[in-house]
Design an enzyme around this catalytic site. Structure first.
Site, PDB file in Angstrom:
ATOM      1  N   SER A 129       0.805  -1.010  -0.237  1.00  0.00           N
ATOM      2  CA  SER A 129      -0.097  -0.006  -0.016  1.00  0.00           C
ATOM      3  C   SER A 129       0.900   1.165  -0.072  1.00  0.00           C
ATOM      4  CB  SER A 129      -0.913   0.052   1.367  1.00  0.00           C
ATOM      5  OG  SER A 129      -0.203   0.018   2.537  1.00  0.00           O
ATOM      6  N   LYS A 167       1.225   4.228   6.973  1.00  0.00           N
ATOM      7  CA  LYS A 167       0.713   5.093   6.345  1.00  0.00           C
ATOM      8  C   LYS A 167       0.979   6.614   6.335  1.00  0.00           C
ATOM      9  CE  LYS A 167      -2.265   1.953   4.841  1.00  0.00           C
ATOM     10  NZ  LYS A 167      -1.717   0.890   5.255  1.00  0.00           N
TER      11      LYS A 167
END
Length: 207
Positions: A129, A167
Site C-alpha cells: 500500500s 501510512k
C-alpha cells in the site's frame, strides 16, 4: 591520515620488531630507550598521537598492551565508531493492519548521522500500500519514535483495534485519515489513532 614524524615512525618500527621477535610489545621505558627519549611522558605523548591516528591501540590498565593496527583493523574501528545498532522490532503492514510485535528480533547497524537519538528502530514492511512512496513489500522502515505527526508525514500508527500500520497521516475534521500510497487502495478513517513513530528512512535488500 597525517604524515608520521621520524620519531613516530621509529616507534612504530620498534614496536613491530619487538612483537615479531619476542611475541609481545615493548614497555614505555623500552620504547624510550630505543628511540632516544628519556622522558616517559614524552613517549606517552607520541603513543597517544599514534593511537589518535589509528595506528595503535592501547589498554591503559596494562603496561605492555600496545597493539599495532592493520588497515583492516583501522577500518573496522572507524566503522564501529560511525554506526549505531538499532533494534529491528517485529513486522508492520503497509496493506491491512496487523498486530504490532514489539519483540526485538535483531540489531542493525545504521550511520550515526541518521540515528541522532536512542529512539530509533526498524520494522519490516509487509504489503504494497506504500509503493508509490517507494516503500515496498519486504523493505525495512527506519522509524523515529514520537507520538505526534504533521499532516503528510509517513508514520507507524496504532489503530483503534491495537494494530500497527504504515501510512501517510492526515488530521481532518472529526477524524484521522491514514492514507495509502497506492491508487488502488482506500484510506483508513479513524476517530482515534496513536502515533508510534515517524518513518525517516527505508532500507532495502536487492536480491
Amino acid at each position: 591520515m597525517s604524515k608520521l614524524s621520524s620519531r613516530q615512525q621509529a616507534i612504530i618500527e620498534f614496536i613491530r620488531k619487538e612483537v615479531r621477535d619476542k611475541g609481545y610489545p615493548p614497555s614505555v621505558r623500552e620504547i624510550g630507550e630505543a628511540v632516544g627519549l628519556a622522558s616517559s611522558s614524552t613517549v606517552h605523548g607520541h603513543l597517544a598521537r599514534l593511537e589518535k591516528k589509528g595506528l595503535i591501540r592501547r589498554d591503559p590498565t596494562k603496561p605492555r598492551a600496545i597493539e599495532l593496527l592493520s588497515d583492516e583493523d583501522r577500518f573496522q574501528d572507524n566503522f564501529e565508531d560511525s554506526v549505531v545498532r538499532v533494534p529491528v522490532i517485529g513486522k508492520v503492514t503497509a496493506g491491512q493492519p496487523i498486530t504490532a510485535i514489539e519483540d526485538v528480533e535483531e540489531y542493525f547497524p545504521l550511520p550515526d548521522n541518521i540515528v541522532t537519538s536512542d529512539k530509533v528502530y526498524m520494522l519490516r514492511v509487509s504489503g504494497n500500500s506504500m509503493i508509490d512512496a517507494g516503500i515496498l513489500d519486504g523493505d525495512y522502515v527506519i522509524v523515529r519514535q514520537q507520538h505526534v505527526a504533521n499532516n503528510g508525514d509517513i508514520v507507524v500508527a496504532m489503530t483503534e483495534e491495537d494494530e500497527a500500520t504504515v501510512k501517510r497521516f492526515f488530521k481532518e475534521k472529526n477524524h484521522f485519515r491514514l492514507q495509502p500510497e497506492n491508487a488502488t487502495m482506500e484510506p483508513i478513517i479513524l476517530e482515534h489513532v496513536t502515533i508510534l513513530g515517524k518513518v525517516i528512512g527505508v532500507y532495502r535488500l536487492i536480491h
